[in-house]
Design an enzyme around this catalytic site. Structure first.
Site, PDB file in Angstrom:
ATOM      1  N   LYS A   1      10.485   3.202   3.651  1.00 44.68           N
ATOM      2  CA  LYS A   1      10.691   4.574   3.203  1.00 44.68           C
ATOM      3  C   LYS A   1      11.951   4.639   2.339  1.00 44.68           C
ATOM      4  O   LYS A   1      12.868   3.836   2.506  1.00 44.68           O
ATOM      5  CB  LYS A   1      10.827   5.512   4.404  1.00 44.68           C
ATOM      6  CG  LYS A   1       9.507   5.747   5.139  1.00 44.68           C
ATOM      7  CD  LYS A   1       9.654   6.861   6.154  1.00 44.68           C
ATOM      8  CE  LYS A   1       8.314   7.171   6.806  1.00 44.68           C
ATOM      9  NZ  LYS A   1       8.420   8.297   7.757  1.00 44.68           N
TER      10      LYS A   1
ATOM     11  N   ARG B   1      -3.599   9.885  10.791  1.00 45.94           N
ATOM     12  CA  ARG B   1      -4.300   8.627  11.069  1.00 45.94           C
ATOM     13  C   ARG B   1      -5.628   8.940  11.745  1.00 45.94           C
ATOM     14  O   ARG B   1      -5.695   9.701  12.712  1.00 45.94           O
ATOM     15  CB  ARG B   1      -3.429   7.754  11.971  1.00 45.94           C
ATOM     16  CG  ARG B   1      -3.980   6.347  12.226  1.00 45.94           C
ATOM     17  CD  ARG B   1      -3.810   5.473  11.000  1.00 45.94           C
ATOM     18  NE  ARG B   1      -4.210   4.112  11.285  1.00 45.94           N
ATOM     19  CZ  ARG B   1      -3.392   3.187  11.776  1.00 45.94           C
ATOM     20  NH1 ARG B   1      -2.130   3.483  12.045  1.00 45.94           N
ATOM     21  NH2 ARG B   1      -3.826   1.964  11.988  1.00 45.94           N
TER      22      ARG B   1
ATOM     23  N   GLU C   1      -6.681   7.033   6.825  1.00 49.63           N
ATOM     24  CA  GLU C   1      -5.846   8.229   6.871  1.00 49.63           C
ATOM     25  C   GLU C   1      -6.635   9.395   6.297  1.00 49.63           C
ATOM     26  O   GLU C   1      -7.228   9.291   5.213  1.00 49.63           O
ATOM     27  CB  GLU C   1      -4.570   8.008   6.045  1.00 49.63           C
ATOM     28  CG  GLU C   1      -3.499   9.028   6.280  1.00 49.63           C
ATOM     29  CD  GLU C   1      -2.520   8.616   7.371  1.00 49.63           C
ATOM     30  OE1 GLU C   1      -1.580   9.383   7.622  1.00 49.63           O
ATOM     31  OE2 GLU C   1      -2.715   7.544   7.970  1.00 49.63           O
TER      32      GLU C   1
ATOM     33  N   PHE D   1      -8.434   1.987   4.927  1.00 54.92           N
ATOM     34  CA  PHE D   1      -7.699   0.767   4.588  1.00 54.92           C
ATOM     35  C   PHE D   1      -8.050  -0.413   5.492  1.00 54.92           C
ATOM     36  O   PHE D   1      -7.495  -1.496   5.346  1.00 54.92           O
ATOM     37  CB  PHE D   1      -6.185   0.988   4.592  1.00 54.92           C
ATOM     38  CG  PHE D   1      -5.630   1.702   5.792  1.00 54.92           C
ATOM     39  CD1 PHE D   1      -5.598   1.093   7.034  1.00 54.92           C
ATOM     40  CD2 PHE D   1      -5.138   2.992   5.665  1.00 54.92           C
ATOM     41  CE1 PHE D   1      -5.078   1.751   8.127  1.00 54.92           C
ATOM     42  CE2 PHE D   1      -4.609   3.654   6.758  1.00 54.92           C
ATOM     43  CZ  PHE D   1      -4.582   3.030   7.993  1.00 54.92           C
TER      44      PHE D   1
ATOM     45  N   LYS E   1       1.978  -5.347   4.076  1.00 52.07           N
ATOM     46  CA  LYS E   1       1.083  -5.967   5.050  1.00 52.07           C
ATOM     47  C   LYS E   1       0.920  -7.453   4.778  1.00 52.07           C
ATOM     48  O   LYS E   1       0.935  -7.901   3.623  1.00 52.07           O
ATOM     49  CB  LYS E   1      -0.292  -5.279   5.022  1.00 52.07           C
ATOM     50  CG  LYS E   1      -0.265  -3.834   5.495  1.00 52.07           C
ATOM     51  CD  LYS E   1      -1.661  -3.227   5.541  1.00 52.07           C
ATOM     52  CE  LYS E   1      -1.627  -1.798   6.078  1.00 52.07           C
ATOM     53  NZ  LYS E   1      -2.991  -1.200   6.141  1.00 52.07           N
TER      54      LYS E   1
ATOM     55  N   GLU F   1       5.048   9.446   0.696  1.00 53.28           N
ATOM     56  CA  GLU F   1       5.772   9.122   1.922  1.00 53.28           C
ATOM     57  C   GLU F   1       6.599   7.850   1.801  1.00 53.28           C
ATOM     58  O   GLU F   1       7.637   7.713   2.403  1.00 53.28           O
ATOM     59  CB  GLU F   1       4.765   8.945   3.064  1.00 53.28           C
ATOM     60  CG  GLU F   1       4.297  10.228   3.667  1.00 53.28           C
ATOM     61  CD  GLU F   1       5.247  10.689   4.774  1.00 53.28           C
ATOM     62  OE1 GLU F   1       5.199  10.151   5.873  1.00 53.28           O
ATOM     63  OE2 GLU F   1       6.044  11.581   4.489  1.00 53.28           O
TER      64      GLU F   1
ATOM     65  N   GLU G   1       0.850  -1.192   0.000  1.00 52.73           N
ATOM     66  CA  GLU G   1       0.000   0.000   0.000  1.00 52.73           C
ATOM     67  C   GLU G   1       0.885   1.242   0.000  1.00 52.73           C
ATOM     68  O   GLU G   1       1.978   1.234   0.572  1.00 52.73           O
ATOM     69  CB  GLU G   1      -0.897   0.038   1.244  1.00 52.73           C
ATOM     70  CG  GLU G   1      -1.979  -1.014   1.294  1.00 52.73           C
ATOM     71  CD  GLU G   1      -2.833  -0.899   2.541  1.00 52.73           C
ATOM     72  OE1 GLU G   1      -2.615   0.046   3.332  1.00 52.73           O
ATOM     73  OE2 GLU G   1      -3.711  -1.758   2.747  1.00 52.73           O
TER      74      GLU G   1
ATOM     75  N   LYS H   1       2.027   4.636   1.463  1.00 48.20           N
ATOM     76  CA  LYS H   1       1.959   5.304   2.764  1.00 48.20           C
ATOM     77  C   LYS H   1       1.548   6.753   2.541  1.00 48.20           C
ATOM     78  O   LYS H   1       2.225   7.493   1.833  1.00 48.20           O
ATOM     79  CB  LYS H   1       3.306   5.246   3.488  1.00 48.20           C
ATOM     80  CG  LYS H   1       3.243   5.766   4.904  1.00 48.20           C
ATOM     81  CD  LYS H   1       4.596   5.679   5.588  1.00 48.20           C
ATOM     82  CE  LYS H   1       4.477   6.110   7.042  1.00 48.20           C
ATOM     83  NZ  LYS H   1       3.964   7.471   7.205  1.00 48.20           N
ATOM     84  N   LEU H   2       0.442   7.132   3.149  1.00 49.66           N
ATOM     85  CA  LEU H   2      -0.139   8.442   2.894  1.00 49.66           C
ATOM     86  C   LEU H   2       0.396   9.491   3.861  1.00 49.66           C
ATOM     87  O   LEU H   2       0.627   9.213   5.042  1.00 49.66           O
ATOM     88  CB  LEU H   2      -1.668   8.367   3.006  1.00 49.66           C
ATOM     89  CG  LEU H   2      -2.343   7.422   1.997  1.00 49.66           C
ATOM     90  CD1 LEU H   2      -3.808   7.227   2.350  1.00 49.66           C
ATOM     91  CD2 LEU H   2      -2.203   7.966   0.584  1.00 49.66           C
TER      92      LEU H   2
END
Length: 996
Positions: A519, A330, A393, A435, A500, A495, A323, A325-326
């Protein structure tokens, strides 16, 4: 009403009214069994005299061994710092119960103020508090003392400021307040009075009212009390223990209740009796109660991407999810049907830190309390959804460019959209990307697998375009599919990624390896290494106080300019870097620039340094001090990518910059210029285009996988999702049946469903009733009625759940092709043991309790084992001298309580063989191997699969070993790198220690 109310004295009743207002009867109706204190709360100073200061004393590092062995005033001799702190906390709580009563909430909210959600934020930072204290103490705002508080990050160059308090605001305040106290002895304010005044402080935004409250504190507290009060207001306690320690000591179920409610008041009032335990649904999330969400593990705690992916895969299913990362906040969304609410639905929104955002995003679909989001999502849910909890998010979406924008714009966009009653499709707006689905139509979904929860989400939520959307994911099957995706999101200024495990359940308030962040800063060979000149410095806080902790780097405007040219030495600000430095690096930079720094004057900034915002007369990212390039140093830094930014003069900056090494071989004039960097940037963009092609090839190789599990229907909805079990992963328990009667309590909590899933995933069969089958293993960890009934029959042994985990752990450690079931250990594994089997199971361990078949699990078990061992000495026989053992460790520079046991945890290190006659290498390599093992690493027997290869120093060694075949991301280093990492307590850059 509880009996303890009748025994309460007048002071206790008066204090309760003071803290909780006049509506205590309303509290009694909401919490009918809440405890009431019998006496007045303890003085405020008891918090630091009996709790904070003793805990800090027990946490002090580098104390002589003799000092630790000496019996202290609080009686914690011969204990580890952790054990000593627990004793201090237990003693304080016991003293409170004895002298005050069972309502510990007034103290708890001051002990862990960062977890107190009932009190609003004060809106006060260090400089605002400093200005209030300057007024209260009536000192001249231009005096050294006033400047030392306002400029609390600056080192001790001011006459009155101590170097030791630089970066410690509360400590700096103590230095100033201790010179002019109104009280020399501790004050008489009670904990209840402090809470009541802090409530007032949190409810006012007026500087005059804040000044009045601080003046009252100043009159009634001595300097030490005021110092701790400031730490409470800033929510920066740093007393050597986390909230988990306090909650665990307060009640065994306190952390579980806090995780599902984020409410300290509930924890203190519902769990004041340690004998009362939470059961069943009480431990699950509930509607309109903010829970602590699951978090993603950091990659540098796990290892390389291939290792991360391996942990997410299983032998029968190699799939994992990727996925994006936004860059947002949160958020959890709760929705219930409510016929009395405008629009028929009631909403709740909470952030990760449990801040209530319903005022902003909306409580209802219509009317005055319809917010920036709810007014637009009436059609977002399936008609049969009656209640739901979503995890996701909240991001800012710019409709004009149709893309996500930075997190810093979220609040402004939400306020603007709250007034957008027409729903105009322009400008920026909040967008909720979902999500996970954790609760649906009165059913808690956290025990189910992520794949099942996503199926429920897809059926329950229809979504509304650019308002509430389901966050997409990609199903992958190999670690090689991660990097193309990462390059893609970096190109879009995102980001990073989250990987997962689709077979995992949802773990509240945990960072586990089922979710892992990737990252760009962690990627090898991604981004450029850049040599840039330092033009500014920023002072740090905490342990970095009093010195520069980060630096502003710039690009030279014109390398060829002469000394009389206005562009000579001129630089544009480019990026700020503060990560990757060791103590030695800081010392080297300080030694080369000592005496050459100048304080930044905002009214007369240096002409040779241009910052961001120069055209608007602003000074973005203004450093505390600046330095001429000709007096400065060149730093080599690495970065993930380049992104646009108006905070720097270049209008672009580095994304995730990190220090690599100090370039002592380069002069300032050899640093990068603007034109040279732009050439590098063009090269990187061409490489990115090539990677895009590789990414498209990888996409075509993806496989579609479908679940084979029998679906489970949710009442009131056509959504279907499977059980948490996702198919067998091994055959360890093949042929055995398990009757699991309770959850696991020690050493970690696992639900009954999780234990059953664990057994089935390793080939075992789960049954729901007992029988006389000799292959049936009965499992329990709590003395429930049905367990006690089975014990009274006296016909079968009952095993603790930890035996299941021990079997799995040992099987994985042995890596044997033939499954091996551990024999039972009487003390560790048996909840109830038949007398006939007593001797047989006791013979499975030696006389000290050490298992013949099982490896020791951790340091705690080893410590317990040491307590049972008696060592025979040469001269006289006596018990093992634990203090002498600790002293020996101290003499060798380490302590059993301070081992850096995580530093090399994700490494496999191969030590190359040296010359047989080189005894110095033999000895040093053995020491290096011990460092690796002590710090959690693995010493590999072969080169293949190693992450690091250690070779002897020297040119002869280089010629011999530079053809060593290492794969993946392996690095070739010398022993000097391991020794330096051990000295610094952190990993330093490997490239400085190649071949030596």
């Amino acid at each position: 009403m509880p009996q303890d109310v009748d025994m309460a004295d007048e002071d206790a009743v008066r204090e309760e009214r003071l803290m909780y207002g006049e509506d205590v009867e309303e509290l009694d109706s909401k919490y009918p069994n809440r405890p009431h204190n019998r006496h007045k709360t303890l003085p405020f100073h008891s918090l630091f005299t009996e709790l904070f200061n003793p805990m800090l004393e027990s946490s002090k590092k580098n104390r002589p061994a003799a000092a630790r062995r000496k019996q202290g005033p609080h009686g914690h001799s011969n204990l580890s710092p952790h054990e000593a702190r627990r004793n201090i906390i237990e003693r304080f709580i016991a003293n409170w119960r004895k002298k005050v009563g069972n309502d510990f909430y007034p103290a708890m909210r001051l002990i862990i103020p960062e977890k107190d959600r009932d009190r609003a934020m004060y809106g006060l930072k260090e400089k605002a508090i400093a200005k209030l204290l300057i007024r209260v103490t009536k000192i001249n705002k231009d005096s050294d003392d006033a400047k030392s508080m306002v400029n609390w990050k600056l080192p001790g160059q001011l006459r009155q400021a101590s170097l030791t308090t630089a970066g410690d605001f509360a400590g700096r305040c103590y230095e100033v307040l201790s010179k002019r106290p109104l009280k020399t002895e501790v004050g008489d304010m009670s904990i209840a009075e402090v809470n009541q005044m802090l409530d007032q402080l949190s409810q006012t935004g007026s500087e005059e009212q804040q000044y009045g409250i601080f003046r009252r504190f100043y009159r009634r507290m001595n300097p030490e009390e005021l110092t701790w009060l400031i730490r409470i207001i800033l929510r920066q306690m740093k007393i050597g223990a986390t909230e988990k320690t306090f909650l665990d000591i307060w009640h065994p179920d306190a952390e579980a209740l806090f995780n599902i409610s984020s409410n300290l008041r509930r924890v203190c009032w519902e769990l004041y009796d340690r004998k009362v335990r939470l059961e069943g649904e009480e431990t699950g999330i509930t509607l309109m109660q903010c829970f602590q969400p699951q978090l993603a593990a950091f990659q540098n705690k796990i290892g390389t991407i291939d290792k991360m992916v391996a942990k997410l895969q299983s032998p029968d299913d190699d799939s994992f999810w990727i996925e994006e990362k936004l860059d947002g906040e949160r958020m959890q969304l709760h929705m219930i049907e409510d016929p009395s609410a405008p629009g028929g639905k009631l909403f709740g929104f909470w952030s990760r830190k449990a801040k209530d955002y319903a005022y902003l995003y909306g409580k209802h679909l219509e009317g005055a309390e319809a917010g920036a989001l709810t007014r637009f999502i009436a059609d977002a849910f399936h008609p049969n959804v009656h209640n739901i909890i979503l995890d996701g998010e909240m991001i800012t979406w710019d409709m004009d460019v149709d893309r996500i924008v930075g997190f810093g714009t979220l609040k402004t966009a939400a306020i603007s959209e709250k007034e957008n009653v027409t729903g105009t499709n322009t400008g920026q707006r909040p967008l909720f990307r979902v999500f996970d689905c954790l609760y649906l139509n009165d059913k808690v979904l956290t025990p189910f697998t992520l794949r099942d929860r996503r199926n429920a989400l897809q059926t329950a939520v229809k979504g509304v375009h650019r308002r509430l959307e389901i966050h997409p994911y990609i199903e992958a099957h190999a670690h090689t599919e991660v990097e193309p995706e990462l390059r893609k999101v970096v190109a879009d200024a995102s980001e990073g990624l989250v990987l997962k495990n689709p077979r995992s359940s949802y773990r509240l308030n945990e960072r586990n390896e089922d979710w892992a962040k990737v990252k760009p800063e962690y990627m090898s060979e991604f981004g450029e290494s850049l040599d840039c000149v330092v033009i500014g410095g920023y002072f740090g806080s905490g342990h970095r106080g009093g010195a520069h902790s980060s630096f502003l780097c710039g690009l030279l405007v014109n390398k060829n300019a002469k000394e009389d040219d206005p562009e000579y030495e001129k630089c544009y600000s480019f990026f700020k870097v503060g990560g990757g430095f060791s103590r030695e690096d800081y010392a080297a930079i300080r030694g080369r620039t000592q005496g050459k720094w100048k304080d930044w004057d905002t009214k007369r900034p240096p002409a040779i340094i241009e910052l961001g915002g120069h055209t608007e007369n602003r000074q973005y990212e203004r450093p505390d001090q600046w330095i001429r390039p000709s007096d400065s140093v060149v730093l080599e830094c690495k970065a993930a990518s380049v992104e646009a930014s108006d905070k720097f003069r270049m209008s672009i900056t580095l994304r995730f910059p990190r220090f690599k090494q100090l370039r002592t071989d380069k002069r300032w004039s050899d640093a990068l210029s603007i034109s040279e960097f732009m050439e590098l940037k063009d090269t990187a963009e061409r490489e990115h285009t090539e990677k895009e092609k590789e990414f498209k090839v990888e996409q075509r190789r993806k496989k579609a996988r479908t679940s084979r599990k029998k679906p489970l229907v949710v009442v009131g909805l056509d959504a279907k999702f499977g059980t948490p079990y996702a198919g067998p992963q091994g055959s360890l328990f093949e042929g055995l049946s398990f009757y699991i009667m309770t959850e696991q309590v020690q050493p970690n909590r696992m639900t009954k469903a999780e234990l059953e899933s664990l057994v089935k995933s390793h080939g075992g069969k789960v049954v729901q009733r007992g029988s006389a089958d000799e292959n049936l293993i009965i499992v329990a960890d709590k003395c429930l009625v049905k367990v006690s009934s089975l014990e009274k029959r006296g016909t079968q042994n009952i095993v603790r759940p930890i035996w299941i985990q021990d079997c799995i752990r040992q099987s994985e450690a042995d890596a044997s092709p033939v499954p091996f079931i551990l024999p039972f250990e009487a003390n560790r594994h048996m909840f109830y043991l038949l007398e006939a089997d007593q001797e047989k199971y006791e013979n499975n361990v030696d006389e000290y309790g050490d298992s013949y078949a099982r490896d020791i699990e951790d340091v705690a078990e080893l410590r317990t084992l040491f307590k049972h061992i008696e060592v025979a000495r040469v001269v006289e026989k006596q018990k093992f001298d634990r203090d002498e053992f600790l002293k020996q460790l101290e003499d060798h520079g380490s302590s059993v309580f301070e081992l850096k046991n995580c530093m090399f945890s994700n490494m496999r290190v191969y030590f190359a063989p040296g010359d047989d006659l080189d005894q110095d290498w033999v000895v040093k390599s053995r020491i290096g191997q011990n460092y690796i093992r002590f710090a959690g690493g693995i010493v590999a027997a072969k080169e293949k699969g190693a992450t690091h290869v250690v070779v002897p120093q020297g040119e002869a060694s280089k010629a011999k070993h530079e053809e060593v075949q290492v794969g993946g991301l392996a690095r070739t280093v010398g022993l000097g790198w391991i020794e330096r990492c051990w000295q610094e307590g952190t990993r330093v850059d490997e490239e400085r220690f190649q071949w030596g």
